[in-house]
Design an enzyme around this catalytic site. Sequence first.
Site, PDB file in Angstrom:
ATOM      1  N   ASP A 369       0.825  -1.215   0.000  1.00  0.00           N
ATOM      2  CA  ASP A 369       0.000   0.000   0.000  1.00  0.00           C
ATOM      3  C   ASP A 369       0.859   1.266   0.000  1.00  0.00           C
ATOM      4  OD1 ASP A 369      -2.085   1.711   0.290  1.00  0.00           O
ATOM      5  OD2 ASP A 369      -2.824   0.889   2.184  1.00  0.00           O
ATOM      6  N   ASP A 480      -6.253  -6.763  -2.058  1.00  0.00           N
ATOM      7  CA  ASP A 480      -6.699  -6.550  -0.684  1.00  0.00           C
ATOM      8  C   ASP A 480      -8.164  -6.103  -0.634  1.00  0.00           C
ATOM      9  OD1 ASP A 480      -6.529  -6.380   2.066  1.00  0.00           O
ATOM     10  OD2 ASP A 480      -4.733  -5.132   2.070  1.00  0.00           O
ATOM     11  N   ASP A 548      -3.219 -10.738   9.178  1.00  0.00           N
ATOM     12  CA  ASP A 548      -2.289  -9.626   9.392  1.00  0.00           C
ATOM     13  C   ASP A 548      -1.401  -9.902  10.595  1.00  0.00           C
ATOM     14  OD1 ASP A 548      -2.973  -8.101   7.277  1.00  0.00           O
ATOM     15  OD2 ASP A 548      -4.178  -6.644   8.375  1.00  0.00           O
TER      16      ASP A 548
HETATM   17  C1  GLA Z   1      -4.283  -4.725   5.003  1.00  0.00           C
HETATM   18  C2  GLA Z   1      -3.453  -5.925   4.644  1.00  0.00           C
HETATM   19  C3  GLA Z   1      -2.020  -5.669   5.019  1.00  0.00           C
HETATM   20  C4  GLA Z   1      -1.512  -4.443   4.285  1.00  0.00           C
HETATM   21  C5  GLA Z   1      -2.426  -3.255   4.577  1.00  0.00           C
HETATM   22  C6  GLA Z   1      -2.078  -2.072   3.706  1.00  0.00           C
HETATM   23  O1  GLA Z   1      -4.350  -4.546   6.370  1.00  0.00           O
HETATM   24  O2  GLA Z   1      -3.945  -7.065   5.260  1.00  0.00           O
HETATM   25  O3  GLA Z   1      -1.216  -6.784   4.710  1.00  0.00           O
HETATM   26  O4  GLA Z   1      -1.489  -4.710   2.914  1.00  0.00           O
HETATM   27  O5  GLA Z   1      -3.784  -3.567   4.359  1.00  0.00           O
HETATM   28  O6  GLA Z   1      -2.895  -0.996   3.938  1.00  0.00           O
END
Ligand code: GLA
Length: 800
Positions: A369, A480, A548
């Site tokens: 991101d 995502d 995450d």
């Molecule tokens: C989500 C994804 C993370 C990362 C963030 C970026 O939380 O699960 O791995 O890519 O977005 O904003």
Amino acid sequence: MEKAVAERTIRLDGKNTTYIIRVNRTGHLENLYYGKRLRQDATIEPLLPNRSVGIGTAVAYDENNPLFFMETACLETSTPGKGDFRTPAVVVEYEKGMTTLDFVYNSHRIVKGKPEVPGLLAQSYAETAQDAVTLQIQLRDRKLPILLQMNYTMFVGCDVIARTCILTNGTKEKLVVRNLASLQLDLPDANWDIVSFDGAWARERGVTRRHLESGITEISSTCGVSSSFHNSAVFLERPDCTAEKGECFAFNLIYSGNHREIIEKSPFSLARFQTGINPQNFSWILAPGKEFTTPEAVMTYSCSGNNTASANMHTFVNKHIVRGTWKYRQRPVLCNNWEATYFNFSEDRILELAENAHDLGVELFVLDDGWFGQRDNDTTSLGDWFVNTKKLPQGLTSLANGIHSLGMLFGIWVEPEMISRVSRLYDKHPDWAIMIPGRNPSVGRNQFILDLTRKEVRDYLVRAMGEVFTLAKADYVKWDMNRIFSDLHSVEGYFMGEFSHRYVLGLYDVMSRLVREFPKILFEGCASGGNRFDLGILCFMPQIWTSDNSDACCRTRIQGGTSYAYPASTMGAHVSASPNHQTLRKTDIESRFNVAAFGVLGYEMDLGALSASEKQAVKNQIAFYKKHRALLQYGRFFRISEGVDSKDKEDANRVKWVVANADYSEMLVLDFQILNQSNISQEILRIPFAKPEFDYVIETREQKVPVSQFGSLINMISPVHISQEGSVKKLIDKNVMLKNEDEYHIVSGDVLAYSGVRLSPQFSGTGFSSNTRVLGDFGSRLYHIYRVERKSKNASKNAK
Ligand code: GLA
């Protein structure tokens, strides 16, 4: 009428299972048997229900059948209104809200292979006619021209049955479909434990077990995605079922939206299982002549414990769900910049991270991101899929070239389904965001969801993403999806009870077009980690970011729970910084790897910031992983001990996983200790499914033990006193790592299977030698077990 329908049974056989349906004399479909494979000449008669007494207050089917009570039958489908008071599989409203329907047998056919189910973008498939056999049964309502087709595909090699239903409105009026389960399985007794996989963000798919009691247990999602709250995978286990012994069923749904699983214990102690689209907030208007097709559901049976049910599901996913270039292909080791930089990076920084990763053996670099629009935090720019020239002045292509010239693959993060209020896209198309006009919209992570039920939005997305993938010369895409649904509404004029399902259909349309256009890209699904970990996504994207939360201890639970229904090849698993960014827990670099190795390995950290000895450790890890990658990603996976999710309290402090090759001549074992205890008893490594006739070597993967684990004990061996606070101690802690213990055994398979190997003792405060295992809290080992030939049976350690 009943007399005209011949008594008939239909049988489907897998390698180890048999499924038998009976068309009874009233034309209803009853389940006679689902379990271990029966002989071809097995006697069917004892399986027939014995109906010779009446039941007070029960509703008998009709005057000609006073002893047939729907309520006590094991039915393949069910409707309200004819005496079955359990949860109905089919609820369709007609005329003035009537729901009584009565589906009876019309015709059936059995074909080889699996014909594609029309209109289902996410579905299982068989590559050859030998892989599967499909039964299509058509039922019709006794009064109205409403048809229900039920498909059963037995994937023979893995004993998984896929089911789907197609409802056709042959009437001249519109119908409202209130519920249409994809699968119903009625079982003749209710002595089952329900196992579900529940959690929330960063703690997805923990194992929940409870005994099935009278009434209804519901496992479901209503938030628009399959969700981290409750996965659509559910197991029914006999109370005495273990990893290796006992009966169980496993179910799942090929769907990424709201799902519902019902497990009901009826007053007559029958068990009913159903899965399908969640009927809550769902209703579908079915115009005359139209059909509605449910998502597919799948099920399997094992009489040898839940590992076998998992193995069936794993083979099914790898062989009949994942498709395209990456099917059965070894997945690259990746490095992702997210936790190294978050939104704050430059082109030089990214190239530096990539170079450091490449030096250690990483094959794919993923830009996460923050690369687009004005995206410096999570409040803006979703939808503005053009490069942020402040961070990447030379553009995506130049960065991709830079990474490619290192000899690495390049991947990019996108969140296509979203729109930020602060974005050019929103300025241009405010009505593309899902909101209700005149109502203050709720938000999630400051963002809104695009209305994928609209074709123009989908067309835009396919175009916009196509441009990004092309500019980035993407070899990999992380797709995502970081919020769940609220304010359900579309400016399109359809009935809003259809919204959530239409969204999923729209999503599948976008994904299937992009996957078709970019067949070589490796897609990894993601939804704030594992908020959409399901078989629907896996039809398009061969792997999913599991959570995450990359804390190794938490991951033992998350990956362990996920492993019930999904293979390691689908689970993104990364080594990240310590202390961990989600839990602030400290875990040594080797243990983080040992857990991540049981998935698709990645590193999500600044590898350049590691000490020289840690870098060497990572280099060794990646080399080890590549050497054993086929086994780790595609081997047969077993849970031996499940830590806090273990049924046996004795195992609560330990996680043990095994992957084995097809003939069990090679295995890798994870042995992860949650909390250290002092002075514990002898530890034994036992592999119950080792081949008794083989001889094996067991050796520990060589790994580093950080000196910091010894704290002030270091002064017991140091010639000069080292202060615990001083810079010398810090320097030593950072840079000095010891070799792990010498642990090497030659063992015959029978001993390994029936009793096990006595491992070297753990550090217990009373001494230390080259054999002492220093695990500490959250410490672990990986054991490599492989077959040796008889001549080297007496080999000494040097001979290996
Ligand atoms: C989500 C994804 C993370 C990362 C963030 C970026 O939380 O699960 O791995 O890519 O977005 O904003």
